[in-house]
Design a protein around this motif. Structure first.
Motif, PDB file in Angstrom:
ATOM      1  N   CYS A  77       0.817  -1.215   0.000  1.00 23.05           N
ATOM      2  CA  CYS A  77       0.000   0.000   0.000  1.00 23.05           C
ATOM      3  C   CYS A  77       0.849   1.262   0.000  1.00 23.05           C
ATOM      4  CB  CYS A  77      -1.014  -0.002   1.140  1.00 23.05           C
ATOM      5  SG  CYS A  77      -0.307   0.209   2.764  1.00 23.05           S
ATOM      6  N   LEU A  78       2.122   1.163   0.376  1.00 22.13           N
ATOM      7  CA  LEU A  78       3.003   2.324   0.354  1.00 22.13           C
ATOM      8  C   LEU A  78       3.374   2.737  -1.067  1.00 22.13           C
ATOM      9  CD1 LEU A  78       5.416   1.412   3.278  1.00 22.13           C
ATOM     10  CD2 LEU A  78       3.437   2.945   3.335  1.00 22.13           C
ATOM     11  N   ILE A  79       3.555   1.753  -1.962  1.00 28.55           N
ATOM     12  CA  ILE A  79       3.958   2.090  -3.336  1.00 28.55           C
ATOM     13  C   ILE A  79       2.823   1.974  -4.340  1.00 28.55           C
ATOM     14  CG2 ILE A  79       6.358   1.447  -2.927  1.00 28.55           C
ATOM     15  CD1 ILE A  79       5.682  -1.002  -4.808  1.00 28.55           C
ATOM     16  N   ALA A  80       1.744   1.310  -3.955  1.00 31.38           N
ATOM     17  CA  ALA A  80       0.601   1.140  -4.863  1.00 31.38           C
ATOM     18  C   ALA A  80      -0.699   1.305  -4.077  1.00 31.38           C
ATOM     19  CB  ALA A  80       0.658  -0.234  -5.523  1.00 31.38           C
ATOM     20  N   PRO A  81      -0.985   2.528  -3.603  1.00 37.90           N
ATOM     21  CA  PRO A  81      -2.138   2.722  -2.719  1.00 37.90           C
ATOM     22  C   PRO A  81      -3.495   2.504  -3.381  1.00 37.90           C
ATOM     23  CG  PRO A  81      -1.085   4.820  -3.209  1.00 37.90           C
ATOM     24  CD  PRO A  81      -0.211   3.748  -3.780  1.00 37.90           C
ATOM     25  N   SER A  82      -3.551   2.385  -4.703  1.00 30.51           N
ATOM     26  CA  SER A  82      -4.829   2.124  -5.380  1.00 30.51           C
ATOM     27  C   SER A  82      -4.902   0.708  -5.945  1.00 30.51           C
ATOM     28  CB  SER A  82      -5.048   3.144  -6.500  1.00 30.51           C
ATOM     29  OG  SER A  82      -4.006   3.034  -7.450  1.00 30.51           O
ATOM     30  N   ALA A  83      -3.966  -0.145  -5.563  1.00 25.96           N
ATOM     31  CA  ALA A  83      -3.935  -1.513  -6.078  1.00 25.96           C
ATOM     32  C   ALA A  83      -5.131  -2.318  -5.578  1.00 25.96           C
ATOM     33  CB  ALA A  83      -2.640  -2.212  -5.663  1.00 25.96           C
ATOM     34  N   THR A  84      -5.543  -3.288  -6.386  1.00 30.24           N
ATOM     35  CA  THR A  84      -6.554  -4.251  -5.961  1.00 30.24           C
ATOM     36  C   THR A  84      -5.904  -5.620  -5.853  1.00 30.24           C
ATOM     37  OG1 THR A  84      -7.281  -4.627  -8.239  1.00 30.24           O
ATOM     38  CG2 THR A  84      -8.512  -3.007  -6.959  1.00 30.24           C
ATOM     39  N   ILE A  85      -6.338  -6.366  -4.865  1.00 30.57           N
ATOM     40  CA  ILE A  85      -5.821  -7.702  -4.612  1.00 30.57           C
ATOM     41  C   ILE A  85      -6.949  -8.686  -4.842  1.00 30.57           C
ATOM     42  CG2 ILE A  85      -4.762  -9.224  -2.903  1.00 30.57           C
ATOM     43  CD1 ILE A  85      -3.122  -6.675  -3.500  1.00 30.57           C
ATOM     44  N   SER A  86      -6.715  -9.656  -5.714  1.00 37.55           N
ATOM     45  CA  SER A  86      -7.689 -10.720  -5.956  1.00 37.55           C
ATOM     46  C   SER A  86      -7.077 -12.043  -5.527  1.00 37.55           C
ATOM     47  CB  SER A  86      -8.078 -10.789  -7.434  1.00 37.55           C
ATOM     48  OG  SER A  86      -8.709  -9.603  -7.828  1.00 37.55           O
ATOM     49  N   ILE A  87      -7.785 -12.775  -4.689  1.00 41.83           N
ATOM     50  CA  ILE A  87      -7.369 -14.114  -4.273  1.00 41.83           C
ATOM     51  C   ILE A  87      -8.053 -15.101  -5.205  1.00 41.83           C
ATOM     52  CG2 ILE A  87      -7.324 -15.799  -2.391  1.00 41.83           C
ATOM     53  CD1 ILE A  87      -5.683 -13.173  -1.910  1.00 41.83           C
ATOM     54  N   ILE A  88      -7.248 -15.937  -5.850  1.00 35.45           N
ATOM     55  CA  ILE A  88      -7.750 -16.891  -6.833  1.00 35.45           C
ATOM     56  C   ILE A  88      -7.677 -18.300  -6.231  1.00 35.45           C
ATOM     57  CG2 ILE A  88      -7.493 -17.776  -9.187  1.00 35.45           C
ATOM     58  CD1 ILE A  88      -7.966 -14.716  -9.028  1.00 35.45           C
ATOM     59  N   ARG A  89      -8.792 -19.018  -6.337  1.00 35.65           N
ATOM     60  CA  ARG A  89      -8.837 -20.431  -5.944  1.00 35.65           C
ATOM     61  C   ARG A  89      -9.614 -21.184  -7.010  1.00 35.65           C
ATOM     62  NH1 ARG A  89      -9.924 -18.225  -0.570  1.00 35.65           N
ATOM     63  NH2 ARG A  89      -7.916 -18.111   0.485  1.00 35.65           N
ATOM     64  N   ASP A  90      -9.042 -22.259  -7.489  1.00 38.71           N
ATOM     65  CA  ASP A  90      -9.640 -23.063  -8.561  1.00 38.71           C
ATOM     66  C   ASP A  90     -10.051 -22.186  -9.754  1.00 38.71           C
ATOM     67  OD1 ASP A  90      -9.372 -25.572  -7.298  1.00 38.71           O
ATOM     68  OD2 ASP A  90     -11.124 -25.135  -6.062  1.00 38.71           O
ATOM     69  N   GLU A 127       8.331   2.207  13.916  1.00 37.43           N
ATOM     70  CA  GLU A 127       6.915   2.523  13.768  1.00 37.43           C
ATOM     71  C   GLU A 127       6.787   3.874  13.084  1.00 37.43           C
ATOM     72  OE1 GLU A 127       2.823   3.020  16.393  1.00 37.43           O
ATOM     73  OE2 GLU A 127       4.633   2.245  17.357  1.00 37.43           O
ATOM     74  N   PHE A 128       5.935   3.911  12.073  1.00 37.83           N
ATOM     75  CA  PHE A 128       5.711   5.131  11.306  1.00 37.83           C
ATOM     76  C   PHE A 128       4.221   5.409  11.242  1.00 37.83           C
ATOM     77  CE2 PHE A 128       9.691   3.412   9.935  1.00 37.83           C
ATOM     78  CZ  PHE A 128      10.500   4.524   9.770  1.00 37.83           C
ATOM     79  N   GLU A 129       3.868   6.683  11.382  1.00 31.92           N
ATOM     80  CA  GLU A 129       2.478   7.077  11.194  1.00 31.92           C
ATOM     81  C   GLU A 129       2.356   7.760   9.846  1.00 31.92           C
ATOM     82  OE1 GLU A 129       1.782   9.496  14.627  1.00 31.92           O
ATOM     83  OE2 GLU A 129       2.827  11.214  13.781  1.00 31.92           O
ATOM     84  N   VAL A 130       1.166   7.690   9.276  1.00 32.77           N
ATOM     85  CA  VAL A 130       0.930   8.305   7.973  1.00 32.77           C
ATOM     86  C   VAL A 130       0.791   9.813   8.173  1.00 32.77           C
ATOM     87  CG1 VAL A 130      -0.640   8.443   5.999  1.00 32.77           C
ATOM     88  CG2 VAL A 130      -0.157   6.225   7.074  1.00 32.77           C
ATOM     89  N   ALA A 131       1.702  10.559   7.564  1.00 31.47           N
ATOM     90  CA  ALA A 131       1.660  12.018   7.634  1.00 31.47           C
ATOM     91  C   ALA A 131       0.824  12.584   6.487  1.00 31.47           C
ATOM     92  CB  ALA A 131       3.075  12.595   7.578  1.00 31.47           C
ATOM     93  N   ARG A 132       0.865  11.893   5.341  1.00 35.32           N
ATOM     94  CA  ARG A 132       0.085  12.323   4.178  1.00 35.32           C
ATOM     95  C   ARG A 132      -0.235  11.083   3.343  1.00 35.32           C
ATOM     96  NH1 ARG A 132       3.127  16.706   1.632  1.00 35.32           N
ATOM     97  NH2 ARG A 132       4.352  15.052   0.749  1.00 35.32           N
ATOM     98  N   ARG A 133      -1.432  11.048   2.768  1.00 32.93           N
ATOM     99  CA  ARG A 133      -1.868   9.886   1.981  1.00 32.93           C
ATOM    100  C   ARG A 133      -1.565  10.003   0.492  1.00 32.93           C
ATOM    101  NH1 ARG A 133      -4.743   5.930   4.259  1.00 32.93           N
ATOM    102  NH2 ARG A 133      -5.210   6.184   6.449  1.00 32.93           N
ATOM    103  N   ARG A 134      -1.542  11.178  -0.070  1.00 34.86           N
ATOM    104  CA  ARG A 134      -1.273  11.372  -1.510  1.00 34.86           C
ATOM    105  C   ARG A 134      -0.318  12.520  -1.705  1.00 34.86           C
ATOM    106  NH1 ARG A 134      -3.537   6.957  -4.215  1.00 34.86           N
ATOM    107  NH2 ARG A 134      -5.539   6.584  -3.295  1.00 34.86           N
TER     108      ARG A 134
END
Length: 156
Positions: A77-90, A127-134
């Motif tokens: 999420c740090l380098i691809a904050p708009s990525a989607t993750i799909s879990i594939i089974r069969d 430990e790091f807190e998010v200072a800015r999202r975009r």
């Protein structure tokens, strides 16, 4: 004129598809996943600069026989904050979600400040807190140093 053939990435039986990766970041995603640990029966497919209505161009990574850990998701999420993750089974999508940047990330990055208490042998995790999202910017909770170049500070 010759016949135009469309090349497609082979479907995977079980594993993970990471889609909507910002253009040119697929190799960074592979680094985060640490694919050296995969077995020889795991196919990895990478598509770079794929046309996308949403992003203009995007990258896609498919990894057979692997589901992402919480650490993978936090780093991703740090380098691809708009990525989607799909879990594939069969060969079917069983779960699909957008990565979610947490309010803080713990233990996945080293602080860029060599004098930070998290780097001098104390028994604490970084430990790091998010200072800015975009764009994503993190701040060390111990020394307040900001981090924007995450790949150079990922823990091995």
């Amino acid at each position: 004129m010759g016949t135009v053939r469309e090349l497609k990435i082979q479907p995977i039986r079980n594993g993970t598809v990471i889609d909507h990766i910002p253009n040119g970041r697929a190799l960074d995603v592979l680094r985060i996943l640490g694919l050296r640990a995969l077995g020889s029966d795991s196919t990895v497919s990478v598509a770079i600069r794929v046309r996308s209505d949403k992003l203009g161009y995007k990258d896609i990574v498919k990894v057979e026989n692997m589901e992402l850990t919480a650490r993978h998701l936090d780093a991703l999420c740090l380098i691809a904050p708009s990525a989607t993750i799909s879990i594939i089974r069969d060969f079917k999508v069983r779960d699909k979600r957008v990565v979610d940047l947490p309010a803080a990330v713990t233990g996945i990055l080293t602080c860029p400040n060599p004098s930070c208490i998290s780097n001098v042998g104390e028994p604490i995790e970084s430990e790091f807190e998010v200072a800015r999202r975009r764009p994503v910017t993190l701040r060390c909770v111990y020394c307040e140093r900001q981090v924007v170049d995450f790949l150079h500070h990922l823990r091995g």
